[in-house]
Design a protein around this motif. Sequence first.
Motif, PDB file in Angstrom:
ATOM      1  N   THR A   1      -4.632   9.348   2.139  1.00 21.37           N
ATOM      2  CA  THR A   1      -5.032  10.293   1.103  1.00 21.37           C
ATOM      3  C   THR A   1      -5.853  11.436   1.713  1.00 21.37           C
ATOM      4  O   THR A   1      -6.428  11.301   2.783  1.00 21.37           O
ATOM      5  N   MET A   2      -5.883  12.534   1.001  1.00 23.25           N
ATOM      6  CA  MET A   2      -6.618  13.715   1.464  1.00 23.25           C
ATOM      7  C   MET A   2      -7.456  14.255   0.312  1.00 23.25           C
ATOM      8  O   MET A   2      -7.088  14.110  -0.842  1.00 23.25           O
ATOM      9  N   GLU A   3      -8.531  14.910   0.631  1.00 26.62           N
ATOM     10  CA  GLU A   3      -9.316  15.620  -0.361  1.00 26.62           C
ATOM     11  C   GLU A   3      -8.548  16.885  -0.741  1.00 26.62           C
ATOM     12  O   GLU A   3      -7.713  17.381   0.017  1.00 26.62           O
ATOM     13  N   TYR A   4      -8.850  17.439  -1.903  1.00 22.29           N
ATOM     14  CA  TYR A   4      -8.116  18.584  -2.433  1.00 22.29           C
ATOM     15  C   TYR A   4      -8.039  19.754  -1.441  1.00 22.29           C
ATOM     16  O   TYR A   4      -6.990  20.325  -1.216  1.00 22.29           O
TER      17      TYR A   4
ATOM     18  N   TYR B   1       5.128   7.117   0.216  1.00 24.10           N
ATOM     19  CA  TYR B   1       3.956   7.468   1.004  1.00 24.10           C
ATOM     20  C   TYR B   1       3.056   6.259   1.191  1.00 24.10           C
ATOM     21  O   TYR B   1       2.966   5.397   0.313  1.00 24.10           O
ATOM     22  N   ASN B   2       2.326   6.250   2.300  1.00 24.03           N
ATOM     23  CA  ASN B   2       1.314   5.244   2.525  1.00 24.03           C
ATOM     24  C   ASN B   2       0.100   5.639   1.698  1.00 24.03           C
ATOM     25  O   ASN B   2      -0.458   6.719   1.879  1.00 24.03           O
ATOM     26  N   LYS B   3      -0.301   4.777   0.801  1.00 21.67           N
ATOM     27  CA  LYS B   3      -1.393   5.092  -0.123  1.00 21.67           C
ATOM     28  C   LYS B   3      -2.712   5.375   0.589  1.00 21.67           C
ATOM     29  O   LYS B   3      -3.543   6.135   0.099  1.00 21.67           O
ATOM     30  N   SER B   4      -2.920   4.803   1.771  1.00 23.31           N
ATOM     31  CA  SER B   4      -4.185   5.008   2.473  1.00 23.31           C
ATOM     32  C   SER B   4      -4.263   6.381   3.146  1.00 23.31           C
ATOM     33  O   SER B   4      -5.325   6.788   3.583  1.00 23.31           O
TER      34      SER B   4
ATOM     35  N   GLU C   1      -8.786  19.721   1.883  1.00 23.84           N
ATOM     36  CA  GLU C   1      -8.854  19.244   3.256  1.00 23.84           C
ATOM     37  C   GLU C   1      -7.978  20.018   4.246  1.00 23.84           C
ATOM     38  O   GLU C   1      -8.414  20.337   5.344  1.00 23.84           O
TER      39      GLU C   1
ATOM     40  N   ASN D   1       0.822  -1.209   0.000  1.00 23.55           N
ATOM     41  CA  ASN D   1       0.000   0.000   0.000  1.00 23.55           C
ATOM     42  C   ASN D   1       0.860   1.265   0.000  1.00 23.55           C
ATOM     43  O   ASN D   1       0.567   2.240   0.677  1.00 23.55           O
TER      44      ASN D   1
END
Length: 166
Positions: free
Chosen positions: A157-160, A152-155, A162, A141
């Motif tokens: 993630t952030m919204e644009y 980076y850890n793929k999980s 955020e 991941n």
Amino acid sequence: MTEARKAVALTEEGITKPFLIKDVPWDDYSHGQSFASRYQQLGEYGGSKHIGVCMEELAPGKQACPNHYHHLEEEQMMLLEGSLTLRLGEQTYVMTAGSYVVFPAGQKAGHSLYNHTDAPCRYLIIGERNPHDVIVYPDGNRVSVRLTGEGYNKSATMEYWEAEKD
């Protein structure tokens, strides 16, 4: 892995000349019990800047690298000696000498090579050397950004918007 070498197959004028593969030094790497390989940086030795060509030798019971795919780089592999197992997405394929496979850029199916036999196998890996490539490692991941040299850890993630304050 060792540090990148300067091209050796160049004349004093900087012109590439032919060389024998046997003259290219071998590098080794390993990680834990599962991953190990030896390789020759053929393209780099000859002065290549855009296309990478490596001769790799994979020992019995070893995997060359973690399962991965590239967003911007195409890779190709030709098995020269022996046999190995290719994991490609959810499928596995036994490859023998003379087998060839292409991993197109952006194909979202991880690939990895494992020597399932009791003898070493040898193959050529050919690929672009895109400094902007993004590599995804589905098993871990993880995402690697070559330009920044960061993973980076793929999980995570952030919204644009955020983290932006209004």
